[in-house]
Write a protein that holds these residues in place. Structure first.
Motif, PDB file in Angstrom:
ATOM      1  N   GLN A  89       0.823  -1.200   0.000  1.00  0.00           N
ATOM      2  CA  GLN A  89       0.000   0.000   0.000  1.00  0.00           C
ATOM      3  C   GLN A  89       0.863   1.259   0.000  1.00  0.00           C
ATOM      4  OE1 GLN A  89      -3.360  -0.111   2.731  1.00  0.00           O
ATOM      5  NE2 GLN A  89      -3.277  -2.345   2.792  1.00  0.00           N
ATOM      6  N   GLY A  90       1.961   1.219   0.745  1.00  0.00           N
ATOM      7  CA  GLY A  90       2.866   2.355   0.754  1.00  0.00           C
ATOM      8  C   GLY A  90       3.501   2.594  -0.603  1.00  0.00           C
ATOM      9  N   VAL A  91       3.907   1.512  -1.269  1.00  0.00           N
ATOM     10  CA  VAL A  91       4.493   1.622  -2.603  1.00  0.00           C
ATOM     11  C   VAL A  91       3.451   2.115  -3.597  1.00  0.00           C
ATOM     12  CG1 VAL A  91       5.456   0.300  -4.539  1.00  0.00           C
ATOM     13  CG2 VAL A  91       6.286  -0.102  -2.205  1.00  0.00           C
ATOM     14  N   ALA A  92       2.237   1.576  -3.501  1.00  0.00           N
ATOM     15  CA  ALA A  92       1.174   1.964  -4.438  1.00  0.00           C
ATOM     16  C   ALA A  92       0.875   3.459  -4.349  1.00  0.00           C
ATOM     17  CB  ALA A  92      -0.086   1.149  -4.160  1.00  0.00           C
ATOM     18  N   LEU A  93       0.708   3.966  -3.144  1.00  0.00           N
ATOM     19  CA  LEU A  93       0.414   5.394  -2.986  1.00  0.00           C
ATOM     20  C   LEU A  93       1.601   6.246  -3.444  1.00  0.00           C
ATOM     21  CD1 LEU A  93      -1.434   7.655  -2.055  1.00  0.00           C
ATOM     22  CD2 LEU A  93      -0.525   7.374   0.268  1.00  0.00           C
ATOM     23  N   GLU A 123      -4.165   3.283  -8.011  1.00  0.00           N
ATOM     24  CA  GLU A 123      -4.979   3.610  -9.191  1.00  0.00           C
ATOM     25  C   GLU A 123      -4.296   3.132 -10.476  1.00  0.00           C
ATOM     26  OE1 GLU A 123      -6.102   7.729  -8.971  1.00  0.00           O
ATOM     27  OE2 GLU A 123      -7.331   7.412  -7.170  1.00  0.00           O
ATOM     28  N   ASP A 124      -4.208   4.001 -11.472  1.00  0.00           N
ATOM     29  CA  ASP A 124      -3.694   3.580 -12.781  1.00  0.00           C
ATOM     30  C   ASP A 124      -2.172   3.480 -12.844  1.00  0.00           C
ATOM     31  OD1 ASP A 124      -6.277   3.504 -13.728  1.00  0.00           O
ATOM     32  OD2 ASP A 124      -6.229   5.564 -14.490  1.00  0.00           O
ATOM     33  N   PHE A 125      -1.504   3.836 -11.768  1.00  0.00           N
ATOM     34  CA  PHE A 125      -0.040   3.822 -11.788  1.00  0.00           C
ATOM     35  C   PHE A 125       0.553   2.478 -11.357  1.00  0.00           C
ATOM     36  CE2 PHE A 125      -0.957   8.318 -11.780  1.00  0.00           C
ATOM     37  CZ  PHE A 125      -0.019   8.810 -12.683  1.00  0.00           C
ATOM     38  N   ILE A 126      -0.300   1.568 -10.925  1.00  0.00           N
ATOM     39  CA  ILE A 126       0.237   0.272 -10.506  1.00  0.00           C
ATOM     40  C   ILE A 126      -0.495  -0.884 -11.193  1.00  0.00           C
ATOM     41  CG2 ILE A 126       1.039   1.109  -8.275  1.00  0.00           C
ATOM     42  CD1 ILE A 126      -1.788  -1.028  -7.814  1.00  0.00           C
ATOM     43  N   GLU A 127       0.224  -1.963 -11.304  1.00  0.00           N
ATOM     44  CA  GLU A 127      -0.340  -3.207 -11.815  1.00  0.00           C
ATOM     45  C   GLU A 127      -0.089  -4.284 -10.773  1.00  0.00           C
ATOM     46  OE1 GLU A 127       0.393  -6.452 -15.436  1.00  0.00           O
ATOM     47  OE2 GLU A 127       1.307  -4.444 -15.534  1.00  0.00           O
TER      48      GLU A 127
END
Length: 421
Positions: A89-93, A123-127
């Motif tokens: 979650q930290g990486v995603a944000l 959102e759209d920045f992660i897969e």
């Protein structure tokens, strides 16, 4: 002559730089007194509420500090991490805020709630890629992608920038505290937070004792310090998932070995009782790893009396589907929940006799699984009984044996317990 490699320790200059880097994305979380725990332990118990971060854990600090330090080429190539929890979650944000593409590997059995949380933050920045049955499977897949595509791996703890990001918690605690701090209790998983925080305290508040806390079933730092080398555990209990690792970081181990004043392990059942107490009495939701620091207080009750004590509440990403397991483990730890193989005579009224004559007036049957008739005289059942007091166990067993109902006690037979219950 080969020079011995110098051990890395985060510098105060770099930690202060990290604090400046993350100040727009990481909250300065409260350092608040717990009236209940202060009264219980006759001490000033302060909770550092990292569970109130936007991603509900301190992991945003290290992840953002690391990802924001990448070169333009590294940023363009993107980042990769492997995590089923707070680090993801930290990486995603961080990816969304810094507009960097990230791939997050998670084990296939990861609960959908956790997957959706990661999607929400990135959102759209992660897969997200669900690979394998375990964290190790996901980790190996993530490393393969890094090597083949030239991407940067964002390690959850074994990274200098991550350690320095987590260390910013210590700067905040020291700034917020109105009196000298005698003890800090902190959860230890891979050791990133413990390494960073302890280094800052040793520099700025050297008289503060730093106590690392691990789950009893995953004592990787405790074993490593005892062995005087970083040691990989063969097996671990994964219940306290935010602090259950087989091997701590090669960077974090020497720091923790030097800086931590003690390591303590806490039974998982005790952690579960702390989770329930915080929810029911304080309306605070914590995950198992988030309850570790507070769970250790009972084991230091005499030492902390009259002292100023900080417990870092590291996270609150608790899956509600685990509630029944948390309650069960807490009852087992308190010796209030017991499982038996009961031999029922093959005659009418045997069950009624067991309920009326054997069980105490406050005992409750919470589990009943009839196996099969094992012979003409008896049939076995696995029975779970919840007691009002732990002292009721021996009288219950005595009555079972006296009237020939007793078959076996399962709580102290983990293999048989897992198989039958």
């Amino acid at each position: 002559m080969n020079k011995e490699k110098q051990t890395y320790f985060p510098s105060l200059e770099n930690v202060k730089a990290a604090a400046e880097t993350i100040k727009k994305v990481s909250l300065v979380t409260p350092l608040s007194q717990s009236l209940r725990y202060s009264k219980q332990f006759d001490a000033n118990i302060l909770l550092k509420r990292e569970d109130l971060q936007q991603v509900r854990s301190y992991k945003i600090r290290g992840a953002y500090n690391k990802i924001s330090s990448l070169t333009s080429t590294q940023s363009k190539n993107g980042v990769v991490c492997a995590s089923a929890g707070n680090h993801a979650q930290g990486v995603a944000l961080s990816c969304k805020l810094l507009e960097i593409k990230g791939t997050i590997y998670m084990p296939a059995p990861t609960p959908n709630q956790k997957v959706e949380q990661v999607k929400m933050f990135g959102e759209d920045f992660i897969e997200i890629r669900l690979v394998g049955d375990t964290f190790d499977d996901s980790y190996h897949a993530a490393m393969l992608e890094c090597k083949s595509l030239g991407k940067t791996f964002i390690h959850p703890f074994n990274d200098e920038k991550v350690i320095e990001g987590q260390a910013t918690i210590a700067l905040e605690i020291l700034e917020q505290a109105t009196e000298p701090i005698d003890y800090v209790f902190i959860a230890v998983g891979g050791g990133g937070l413990a390494a960073g925080l302890s280094t800052v305290f040793k520099a700025l508040s050297p008289n503060t004792k730093i106590i690392g806390v691990e789950p009893e079933g995953a004592p990787s730092m405790t074993v490593s310090i005892k062995n005087d080398k970083n040691t990989t555990l063969d097996q671990i209990e994964k219940f306290v998932d935010g602090a259950a690792v087989k091997r701590v970081g090669d960077l974090t181990f020497p720091i923790c070995k030097q800086n931590l004043d003690a390591m303590i392990t806490v039974p998982e059942g005790k952690v579960c009782q702390t989770i329930l107490d915080l929810y029911n009495r304080d309306a605070i939701v914590v995950e198992p790893a988030g309850a570790l620091s507070i769970s250790a207080l009972d084991f230091y009750a005499e030492a902390i009396k009259g002292k100023n004590v900080v417990c870092v509440v590291s996270g609150s990403n608790n899956d509600i589907t685990r509630t029944s397991e948390i309650k069960e483990r807490a009852l087992l730890y308190a010796n209030l929940k017991h499982y038996f193989i009961i031999k029922f005579p093959q005659r009418a009224g045997a069950l009624k006799e067991f309920v009326v004559d054997i069980l105490g007036k406050n005992d409750d049957i919470t589990y009943f699984q009839y196996a099969k008739k094992t012979n003409r005289e008896n049939g076995s059942a696995v029975v779970g009984v919840q007691l009002k007091s732990a002292s009721d166990l021996e009288p219950l067993i005595t009555k079972m044996k006296a009237q020939n109902f007793y078959g076996d006690y399962l709580n102290d037979k983990p293999d048989l317990f897992q198989f039958l219950v």
